[in-house]
Design a protein around this motif. Structure first.
Motif, PDB file in Angstrom:
ATOM      1  N   SER A  90       0.843  -1.191   0.000  1.00 45.66           N
ATOM      2  CA  SER A  90       0.000   0.000   0.000  1.00 45.66           C
ATOM      3  C   SER A  90       0.875   1.237   0.000  1.00 45.66           C
ATOM      4  O   SER A  90       1.951   1.250   0.618  1.00 45.66           O
ATOM      5  CB  SER A  90      -0.925   0.014   1.219  1.00 45.66           C
ATOM      6  N   LEU A  91       0.411   2.288  -0.677  1.00 45.12           N
ATOM      7  CA  LEU A  91       1.156   3.542  -0.755  1.00 45.12           C
ATOM      8  C   LEU A  91       0.261   4.709  -0.404  1.00 45.12           C
ATOM      9  O   LEU A  91      -0.928   4.717  -0.732  1.00 45.12           O
ATOM     10  CB  LEU A  91       1.699   3.775  -2.177  1.00 45.12           C
ATOM     11  N   SER A  92       0.847   5.715   0.219  1.00 47.28           N
ATOM     12  CA  SER A  92       0.189   6.991   0.438  1.00 47.28           C
ATOM     13  C   SER A  92       0.574   7.928  -0.696  1.00 47.28           C
ATOM     14  O   SER A  92       1.758   8.172  -0.941  1.00 47.28           O
ATOM     15  CB  SER A  92       0.621   7.602   1.775  1.00 47.28           C
TER      16      SER A  92
ATOM     17  N   ARG B 147      -3.664   0.638  -3.292  1.00 43.93           N
ATOM     18  CA  ARG B 147      -3.178  -0.731  -3.079  1.00 43.93           C
ATOM     19  C   ARG B 147      -2.594  -1.267  -4.382  1.00 43.93           C
ATOM     20  O   ARG B 147      -3.254  -1.228  -5.421  1.00 43.93           O
ATOM     21  CB  ARG B 147      -4.335  -1.609  -2.626  1.00 43.93           C
TER      22      ARG B 147
ATOM     23  N   ARG C  41      -9.159   8.256  -2.600  1.00 45.61           N
ATOM     24  CA  ARG C  41      -8.574   8.258  -1.258  1.00 45.61           C
ATOM     25  C   ARG C  41      -7.046   8.253  -1.343  1.00 45.61           C
ATOM     26  O   ARG C  41      -6.467   7.827  -2.333  1.00 45.61           O
ATOM     27  CB  ARG C  41      -9.068   7.060  -0.456  1.00 45.61           C
ATOM     28  N   ASP C  42      -6.408   8.711  -0.270  1.00 41.16           N
ATOM     29  CA  ASP C  42      -4.956   8.876  -0.277  1.00 41.16           C
ATOM     30  C   ASP C  42      -4.212   7.550  -0.444  1.00 41.16           C
ATOM     31  O   ASP C  42      -3.205   7.482  -1.133  1.00 41.16           O
ATOM     32  CB  ASP C  42      -4.501   9.554   1.013  1.00 41.16           C
ATOM     33  N   GLU C  43      -4.713   6.481   0.181  1.00 45.04           N
ATOM     34  CA  GLU C  43      -4.002   5.201   0.117  1.00 45.04           C
ATOM     35  C   GLU C  43      -4.452   4.393  -1.087  1.00 45.04           C
ATOM     36  O   GLU C  43      -5.648   4.200  -1.315  1.00 45.04           O
ATOM     37  CB  GLU C  43      -4.244   4.394   1.389  1.00 45.04           C
TER      38      GLU C  43
END
Length: 200
Positions: A159-161, A182, A178-180
């Motif tokens: 997962s990345l922000s 997958r 959304r910020d995150e």
């Protein structure tokens, strides 16, 4: 937003390397990167590409560590909607700003549990340095590797922000992401020989 790879050639031979032997290498022969983007109003969409390349080899200095890198061409990401693709590549990933923006690169990969000798399935956590949108950050994820018939099949997830890589959360027709995000990366790798290069 991919990367990674992304993310994730958490793969190669992973066994110990003696000072007298050259590191074994693996080269990506085919692969797919899928970025799952969840929308603020519910639901999600995927950005996908098969433009994954790279070569890794065992580090002679540390068991479970690899030299080389994996590279994803972000200009090839597709979501199934042309207008959204253009906004993603141009307004958010800014792929035209140069190589550090057009490509996501994962290097310095290490496995928590080195891949044992021989055939079979192996699961482990991994870490690496991801360069995305001109920003470098440490990332971590999980990988499953299956070595058969002299080849390696890998599935890695992380997962990345977006904010961590200075990417504003995309908006499309008034709906935000959304910020995150997958990432799921699947690929096959073939042996590249003991004298493989340090990068793709």
């Amino acid at each position: 937003m991919t990367a990674a790879a992304v993310a994730a050639f958490v793969v190669a031979a992973g066994g110990s390397v003696t000072a007298q032997s050259a590191p074994a290498g693996w080269t990506v022969s085919s692969g797919d990167v899928r970025v799952r983007c969840r929308m603020t109003v519910g639901g999600s969409f995927d950005a996908v590409t098969s433009a994954l390349s790279g070569t890794l080899r065992d580090s002679p200095h540390r068991t479970g560590a690899f030299e080389g890198a994996l590279r994803v061409d972000l200009a090839s990401l597709e979501t199934g909607i042309g207008l959204r693709d253009g906004h993603l590549r141009g307004s958010y990933l800014e792929v035209e700003r140069g190589p550090a923006f057009r490509h996501a690169v994962l290097a310095g990969i290490t496995l928590r549990e080195p891949l044992p000798d021989g055939r079979g399935r192996h699961e482990t956590a991994f870490a690496g340095q991801l360069t995305l949108h001109g920003v470098e950050r440490r990332v971590e994820g999980e990988a499953t590797m299956d070595r058969r018939d002299g080849r390696m099949r890998v599935e890695a997830t992380l997962s990345l922000s977006l904010e961590a890589f200075d990417i504003p959360p995309p908006r499309y027709l008034g709906v935000g992401v959304r910020d995150e995000v997958r990432l799921t990366v699947t690929f096959e790798a073939a042996p590249s020989g003991a004298t493989g290069a340090n990068g793709p």
